[in-house]
Design an enzyme around this catalytic site. Structure first.
Site, short mmCIF file in Angstrom:
data_model
loop_
_atom_site.label_atom_id
_atom_site.label_comp_id
_atom_site.label_asym_id
_atom_site.label_seq_id
_atom_site.Cartn_x
_atom_site.Cartn_y
_atom_site.Cartn_z
CE1 TYR A 32 -3.71 -2.37 0.08
CE2 TYR A 32 -2.78 -3.22 2.12
CZ TYR A 32 -3.68 -3.33 1.08
OH TYR A 32 -4.55 -4.39 1.02
CG HIS A 109 -9.58 -0.77 -4.82
ND1 HIS A 109 -10.00 -1.17 -3.58
CD2 HIS A 109 -10.64 -0.83 -5.64
CE1 HIS A 109 -11.29 -1.48 -3.65
NE2 HIS A 109 -11.71 -1.27 -4.88
C1 DQA Z 1 -7.58 -1.82 -0.93
C2 DQA Z 1 -7.62 -3.27 -1.45
C3 DQA Z 1 -8.49 -4.14 -0.56
O1 DQA Z 1 -8.48 -5.49 -1.05
C4 DQA Z 1 -7.98 -4.14 0.86
O2 DQA Z 1 -8.87 -4.88 1.69
C5 DQA Z 1 -7.75 -2.79 1.39
C6 DQA Z 1 -7.15 -1.77 0.53
C7 DQA Z 1 -6.60 -0.95 -1.74
O3 DQA Z 1 -6.68 0.26 -1.60
O4 DQA Z 1 -5.76 -1.47 -2.47
O5 DQA Z 1 -7.94 -2.53 2.58
O6 DQA Z 1 -8.86 -1.24 -1.06
#
Ligand code: DQA
Length: 156
Positions: A32, A109
């Protein structure tokens, strides 16, 4: 009472963030990134400003609270940008709340959910989204702000 931006006479963009995104920066940074949610908020505010727009930025670890924010957006927002995080994969309630809205909704995302575990490949939110930005890390939020500005200009 919904507050319009004085200059643009436009309601703010609601930028909503789901569970665990409050831990960005330290949460699995290899997936992330190192940018914190507070930094993303500041970056989004600056980006919105370049378009003469303002933002309301929220995060919640609770599904019902995200539903409350989306209901508030019905009269308080010009558009919604939402990273539903884990709830994107599970929540029909959040999809329902998005489908009630009559304003643009961009799903964001940080990671590309299609390159990840199979249980992350499907998002209920996508069914209600005007557009989707994924896999671009924190930059994705800024591209979503740009997209909203473009759409709002086009519909004005
Ligand atoms: C997310 C992707 C999701 O699968 C995960 O549960 C997240 C972050 C992303 O920003 O890549 O919490 O939304």
């Amino acid at each position: 009472m919904a507050k319009k931006d004085k200059k643009s006479n436009t309601l703010p963009i609601y930028i909503l963030n789901g569970p665990n995104l409050n831990l960005l920066g330290t949460r699995e940074p290899e997936v992330y990134g190192y940018t914190t949610l507070a930094q993303i908020e500041q970056m989004c505010a600056d980006q919105a400003k370049t378009h003469g727009l303002s933002i309301v930025f929220r995060q919640s670890n609770r599904e019902g609270e995200l539903v409350d924010f989306l209901q508030e957006a019905r009269t308080g927002a010009s558009a919604v940008i939402i990273n539903p995080a884990g709830y994107g994969h599970t929540s029909i309630a959040i999809l329902d709340s998005i489908q009630i809205l009559k304003i643009p909704v961009i799903e964001v995302h940080l990671s590309n959910i299609h390159r990840r575990e199979p249980y992350r490949n499907h998002s209920y939110v996508s069914k209600g989204a005007t557009g989707i930005v994924m896999g671009l890390g924190a930059q994705g939020y800024l591209r979503a702000v740009d997209a909203v500005a473009h759409i709002l200009k086009a519909v004005k």
